[in-house]
Scaffold this motif. Structure first.
Motif, PDB file in Angstrom:
ATOM      1  N   GLY A 138       0.808  -1.213   0.000  1.00  0.00           N
ATOM      2  CA  GLY A 138       0.000   0.000   0.000  1.00  0.00           C
ATOM      3  C   GLY A 138       0.841   1.262   0.000  1.00  0.00           C
ATOM      4  N   LEU A 139       1.907   1.247   0.793  1.00  0.00           N
ATOM      5  CA  LEU A 139       2.804   2.401   0.828  1.00  0.00           C
ATOM      6  C   LEU A 139       3.481   2.597  -0.526  1.00  0.00           C
ATOM      7  N   TYR A 140       3.907   1.514  -1.137  1.00  0.00           N
ATOM      8  CA  TYR A 140       4.557   1.570  -2.454  1.00  0.00           C
ATOM      9  C   TYR A 140       3.621   2.202  -3.486  1.00  0.00           C
ATOM     10  N   ARG A 141       2.372   1.771  -3.510  1.00  0.00           N
ATOM     11  CA  ARG A 141       1.419   2.354  -4.459  1.00  0.00           C
ATOM     12  C   ARG A 141       1.186   3.836  -4.159  1.00  0.00           C
ATOM     13  N   SER A 142       1.165   4.165  -2.874  1.00  0.00           N
ATOM     14  CA  SER A 142       0.944   5.566  -2.504  1.00  0.00           C
ATOM     15  C   SER A 142       2.100   6.450  -2.933  1.00  0.00           C
TER      16      SER A 142
ATOM     17  N   PRO B 106       1.972  -7.842  -6.109  1.00  0.00           N
ATOM     18  CA  PRO B 106       2.098  -6.759  -5.113  1.00  0.00           C
ATOM     19  C   PRO B 106       2.998  -5.612  -5.568  1.00  0.00           C
ATOM     20  N   LEU B 107       3.727  -5.793  -6.672  1.00  0.00           N
ATOM     21  CA  LEU B 107       4.686  -4.785  -7.107  1.00  0.00           C
ATOM     22  C   LEU B 107       4.124  -3.880  -8.205  1.00  0.00           C
ATOM     23  N   LEU B 108       2.840  -4.042  -8.521  1.00  0.00           N
ATOM     24  CA  LEU B 108       2.234  -3.230  -9.569  1.00  0.00           C
ATOM     25  C   LEU B 108       1.705  -1.920  -8.979  1.00  0.00           C
ATOM     26  N   PRO B 109       1.956  -0.784  -9.622  1.00  0.00           N
ATOM     27  CA  PRO B 109       1.401   0.490  -9.141  1.00  0.00           C
ATOM     28  C   PRO B 109      -0.122   0.474  -9.210  1.00  0.00           C
ATOM     29  N   GLY B 110      -0.741   1.343  -8.432  1.00  0.00           N
ATOM     30  CA  GLY B 110      -2.189   1.390  -8.422  1.00  0.00           C
ATOM     31  C   GLY B 110      -2.772   2.536  -9.220  1.00  0.00           C
ATOM     32  N   ALA B 111      -1.984   3.575  -9.492  1.00  0.00           N
ATOM     33  CA  ALA B 111      -2.487   4.760 -10.191  1.00  0.00           C
ATOM     34  C   ALA B 111      -1.825   4.866 -11.557  1.00  0.00           C
ATOM     35  N   PRO B 112      -2.495   5.525 -12.509  1.00  0.00           N
ATOM     36  CA  PRO B 112      -1.893   5.690 -13.834  1.00  0.00           C
ATOM     37  C   PRO B 112      -0.713   6.647 -13.802  1.00  0.00           C
ATOM     38  N   GLY B 113       0.059   6.609 -14.886  1.00  0.00           N
ATOM     39  CA  GLY B 113       1.182   7.531 -15.015  1.00  0.00           C
ATOM     40  C   GLY B 113       2.507   6.844 -15.209  1.00  0.00           C
ATOM     41  N   GLY B 114       2.623   5.581 -14.790  1.00  0.00           N
ATOM     42  CA  GLY B 114       3.882   4.861 -14.906  1.00  0.00           C
ATOM     43  C   GLY B 114       3.818   3.786 -15.973  1.00  0.00           C
ATOM     44  N   LEU B 115       4.831   2.936 -15.971  1.00  0.00           N
ATOM     45  CA  LEU B 115       4.918   1.806 -16.891  1.00  0.00           C
ATOM     46  C   LEU B 115       5.639   0.681 -16.176  1.00  0.00           C
TER      47      LEU B 115
END
Length: 658
Positions: free
Chosen positions: A377-381, A403-412
Motif C-alpha cells: 500500500g505504501l509503495y502504491r501511494s 504486489p509490485l504493480l502500481p495502483g495509479a496511472p502515469g507509470g509503466l
C-alpha cells in the motif's frame, strides 16, 4: 485525596491508591466523577449497573454500594453518615471535588488556558498548556470498556471532549514543528477512535511533520480500505485533503507549515543497455503498440510482460526498451531482479522486493512497514501521481509480481519471465509478448555488430554455419561472438561442427552466460515427472511433437501427460507453438540428450524408443515383448487407437533428430 477518571478510575490518598472494591462500586464512582460534581440520579446508576435489566432490589443494592464507597474513601466513617466526599439528596448522588482533586477538572482548566493563549497569539505558552493537559490523560474515561456492559453517555462525552483536546493540541504542535511531543497521545486516541476521520487526518499531518511520511501514507490507505469494506464510503474531505498535503511532502522530515524541502534525486536503476543492440524490431513494435493508447487514456498503468525460452534475450530486450522509454518517465526508473530462476537462491519474496523499491524511492528503512500488505500500500501511494518506469526482471510467477504493480496511472511496468504470465493479462490487462529466436538475417547482424562488419564479411561461410548451429538463440550467438574476439571464425565453426549439436562449443566461465547452465536453471525447477519427460525429448521425435507422442515416449495415457507437458511449457523449455503441437529448440534438446546419458537409464531409453516406434508405426513390433504395454498389436500403447501405417511411415520419414 486525588481522583482520576481520565483512564481507569482511581483514588489516591497521600499517594497510595485506595482499593475501591468490586466492579459495581468502581462503576458508580466512575459515573459520579465523569459528571464532575453534578448530581447523578438513582435511575442512571441503575442503568449503568444493569443495562436496563435491574433486579427488583436494585435501589437498595445501590444504597449498599454507595455506603461501601464512602467507607473506602473515609475508613471508620459511621454508618449512615454522608461523610466528606460522596453526598446524597433527593436528586441522587454527587461527588464533591474541586479542580485540584479531579484530573478531569484540571485538564479542563488547562485546555481553557491553552485556547486563551492561542487566541492571544501566545503559541509557545499555549503549547505548553496543551502538553501538560495531555500528560494527565491515561486512556478511555474510567476504563469504561472494561467496566461497563455498554457505552454510557457520560463516559462517551468525556472521551469526545478529550479527543477534541488532542486534535487542537496536535494542530498547534504541527504548526510549531513540535509534533513529536503529542504523537504518543495522538496515536493512542486514534486507535481508540478509528472512525473519527478528523482525528485520523490530524494524525496523518503530525506523522508527516515528524518525518514519518511513509507511516502516514500507509495509515491513509488502511483507513480508506476500512471505510470502503465496512461502511461502503470514501474518506471525507478533511481526510482526503490531509493525505494530499502529505503526498506533497518528500520522504523524511518535512514541516507541514510550509518549510522548504530538499529535492530528491530520481532513481535511475536500469542496467546498462547493449551498445550494439540489433534486431527485434517487430517485437518492439508489438510490445510498445498498446502503450500509447493506454497512456493517453490515463486510466491505468500499462504492464508489458515479456517471456520466452532460456537464453532468448528477455532481459536484454526489456532493458533496451526501458532505456528507449526512459525520457518519458522523468520521475525515475526502478529495477529489481526477482530471482525467479536463480539456482542458488529462492525467488525474491514480494515483501523484500517492496523494501528494495521503497528504499530506492527515498523511504527511510525506519518508515517501511513490516507487513507485506502495508508495504504494498505504501509503495502504491509513493508512486501515485509520479511518472516512473518499473522493470521487474526474471519473475517466477504472477503472485510474485502482483504486489509490485502500481495502483495509479502515469507509470509503466516491464516484466520478464521464462513463464508466460497469463494471469497478469487476465487480472491486470497486461500485454504479453513472447520472444522467438532471431531470424538468420538478424543473427548475422548481431555477429557483425559485435565483431565488426569487416570481420564477418571476410568469412561468410563460417558466419552462416555459426548462425545455423546457434539456432537463432541470442545467448549462444553472444557466447560465440565473445570467443571470436580471440579465435578465428573458421575454427569456431569447426568446433561447433565436431560437437555434433552438443553444448560444449557454448561453454563459458560466467555461469550466467554459459548456455548449459542457463538451461539447467529451468530444468532444476521441474517436478520429477516433468524432468523425466524432458529427458525423453532427447529421443528422435521429429521437429515437433504432440501430447500423444510425448505420452507414447513416457508410456502413459495422454491425460497423464498434460500436467508435465504444461510444466515444460511454463518453464520455457518447450514451446506450444500451436494448440496441441509442441517444439523444443535444438540446443535445448541437446541438453536433454546430455541429461539422458548422465542419468544412465539406457533400458528406459530403449523402452521409450520402442514405444515411440509403436506409437507412430503400430503394425511394426515394438520389441521382444510388444504385449508388455498392455495394448493390442497395431494400436497405439498410449491411446489404443488404430494407426494408419501409411500416415505413420510418412510422419517418421520427417522425424530426423535435429
Amino acid at each position: 485525596m486525588c481522583f482520576g477518571v481520565l483512564g481507569p478510575v482511581q483514588v489516591r490518598r497521600q499517594g497510595a491508591e485506595i482499593d475501591l472494591g468490586p466492579r459495581q462500586q468502581r462503576l458508580i464512582l466512575a459515573l459520579l466523577l465523569a459528571n464532575a460534581g453534578q448530581p447523578v440520579g438513582i435511575s442512571d446508576i441503575v442503568d449503568v449497573l444493569w443495562d436496563q435489566r435491574p433486579p427488583p432490589s436494585a435501589v437498595n443494592v445501590v444504597h449498599r454500594y454507595v455506603g461501601a464507597i464512602r467507607r473506602a474513601l473515609e475508613p471508620g466513617l459511621a454508618a449512615r453518615s454522608a461523610g466528606r466526599w460522596l453526598l446524597g439528596d433527593a436528586a441522587g448522588y454527587r461527588i464533591q471535588v474541586d479542580a485540584d482533586e479531579l484530573d478531569l477538572l484540571r485538564v479542563r482548566r488547562l485546555a481553557e488556558q491553552a485556547r486563551s493563549d492561542e487566541e492571544a497569539g501566545r503559541l509557545t505558552e499555549a503549547m505548553s498548556a496543551y502538553e501538560t493537559a495531555l500528560g494527565r490523560w491515561r486512556g478511555p474515561c474510567a476504563g469504561a470498556p472494561e467496566l461497563a456492559t455498554f457505552d454510557h453517555l457520560a463516559f462517551s462525552a468525556v472521551d469526545h471532549e478529550c479527543a477534541d483536546l488532542v486534535r487542537a493540541a496536535a494542530s498547534l504542535a504541527v504548526r510549531l514543528d513540535r509534533a513529536r511531543s503529542v504523537l504518543p497521545v495522538l496515536r493512542r486516541m486514534a486507535e481508540l477512535r478509528p472512525w473519527d476521520e478528523a482525528l485520523q487526518a490530524q494524525l496523518l499531518l503530525a506523522l508527516s511533520a515528524d518525518g514519518k511520511r511513509a507511516e502516514a501514507i500507509t495509515l491513509y490507505q488502511d483507513m480508506r480500505r476500512r471505510l470502503a469494506d465496512e461502511l461502503g464510503v470514501d474518506p471525507d474531505e478533511e481526510l482526503r485533503e490531509a493525505f494530499e498535503l502529505v503526498l506533497r511532502q518528500t520522504p523524511g522530515r518535512a514541516r507541514i507549515a510550509g518549510a522548504p524541502v530538499t529535492p530528491r534525486v530520481p532513481p535511475a536503476q536500469l542496467p546498462a543497455d547493449l551498445p550494439c543492440f540489433t534486431g527485434r524490431d517487430g517485437a518492439r513494435r508489438r510490445t510498445l503498440s498498446p502503450v500509447d493508447d493506454q497512456v493517453r487514456a490515463g486510466v491505468s498503468t500499462p504492464v508489458l510482460a515479456i517471456d520466452g525460452l532460456p537464453g532468448i534475450g528477455k532481459t536484454t530486450f526489456a532493458v533496451h526498451l526501458a532505456h528507449h522509454l526512459a525520457d518519458s518517465y522523468p520521475d525515475g526508473q526502478l529495477y529489481v531482479d526477482l530471482r525467479g530462476f536463480d539456482p542458488d537462491q529462492v525467488p525474491l519474496p514480494p515483501a523484500e522486493a517492496l523494501h528494495l523499491l521503497l528504499t530506492a524511492l527515498g523511504v527511510p528503512d525506519a518508515e517501511i512497514p513490516a507487513s507485506p500488505h502495508a508495504r504494498s500500500g505504501l509503495y502504491r501511494s509513493v508512486l501515485a501521481g509520479r511518472r516512473i518506469l518499473v522493470l521487474l526482471d526474471n519473475a517466477h510467477d504472477v503472485e510474485q509480481v502482483r504486489p509490485l504493480l502500481p495502483g495509479a496511472p502515469g507509470g509503466l511496468v516491464l516484466v520478464t519471465s521464462r513463464r508466460r504470465l497469463t494471469g497478469l493479462a487476465t487480472a491486470h490487462g497486461a500485454h504479453l509478448t513472447t520472444l522467438d529466436v532471431l531470424p538468420a538475417e538478424d543473427a548475422r547482424a548481431l555477429l557483425s555488430a559485435r565483431l565488426g562488419a569487416a570481420r564477418t564479411a571476410d568469412d561468410p561461410r563460417a558466419v552462416d554455419e555459426i548462425v545455423e548451429r546457434c539456432g537463432g538463440l541470442p545467448l549462444a550467438l553472444a557466447v560465440v561472438a565473445a570467443r571470436a574476439l580471440t579465435h578465428r571464425l573458421t575454427d569456431i565453426a569447426r568446433e561447433l561442427r565436431t560437437t555434433r549439436g552438443g553444448l560444449d562449443g557454448f561453454a563459458c566461465d560466467d555461469p550466467g552466460s554459459d548456455v548449459r547452465t542457463v538451461f539447467s536453471w529451468s530444468y532444476q525447477r521441474l517436478s520429477v515427472r516433468a524432468a523425466r519427460t524432458f529427458r525423453l525429448l532427447a529421443l528422435p521425435t521429429g521437429p515437433d511433437f504432440t501430447l500423444s507422442a510425448l505420452a507414447g515416449l513416457a508410456g502413459v495415457p495422454p491425460a497423464e501427460m498434460r500436467a508435465p507437458a504444461g510444466e515444460l511449457v511454463r518453464t520455457g523449455l518447450v514451446t506450444e507453438y500451436r494448440p496441441g503441437r509442441f517444439a523444443a529448440h535444438g540446443l535445448i534438446r541437446a541438453y536433454a540428450r546430455e541429461l539422458l546419458r548422465s542419468h544412465g537409464d539406457a533400458p528406459s531409453r530403449d523402452q521409450s524408443a520402442r514405444r515411440l516406434v509403436q506409437h507412430h508405426r503400430p503394425n511394426r513390433p515394438a520389441g521382444p515383448d510388444p504385449a508388455a504395454t498392455g495394448a493390442p498389436r497395431g494400436r497405439s500403447p498410449s491411446t489404443g487407437r488404430r494407426r494408419d501405417p501409411v500416415t505413420a511411415r510418412g510422419w517418421c520419414s520427417r522425424s530426423a533428430d535435429p
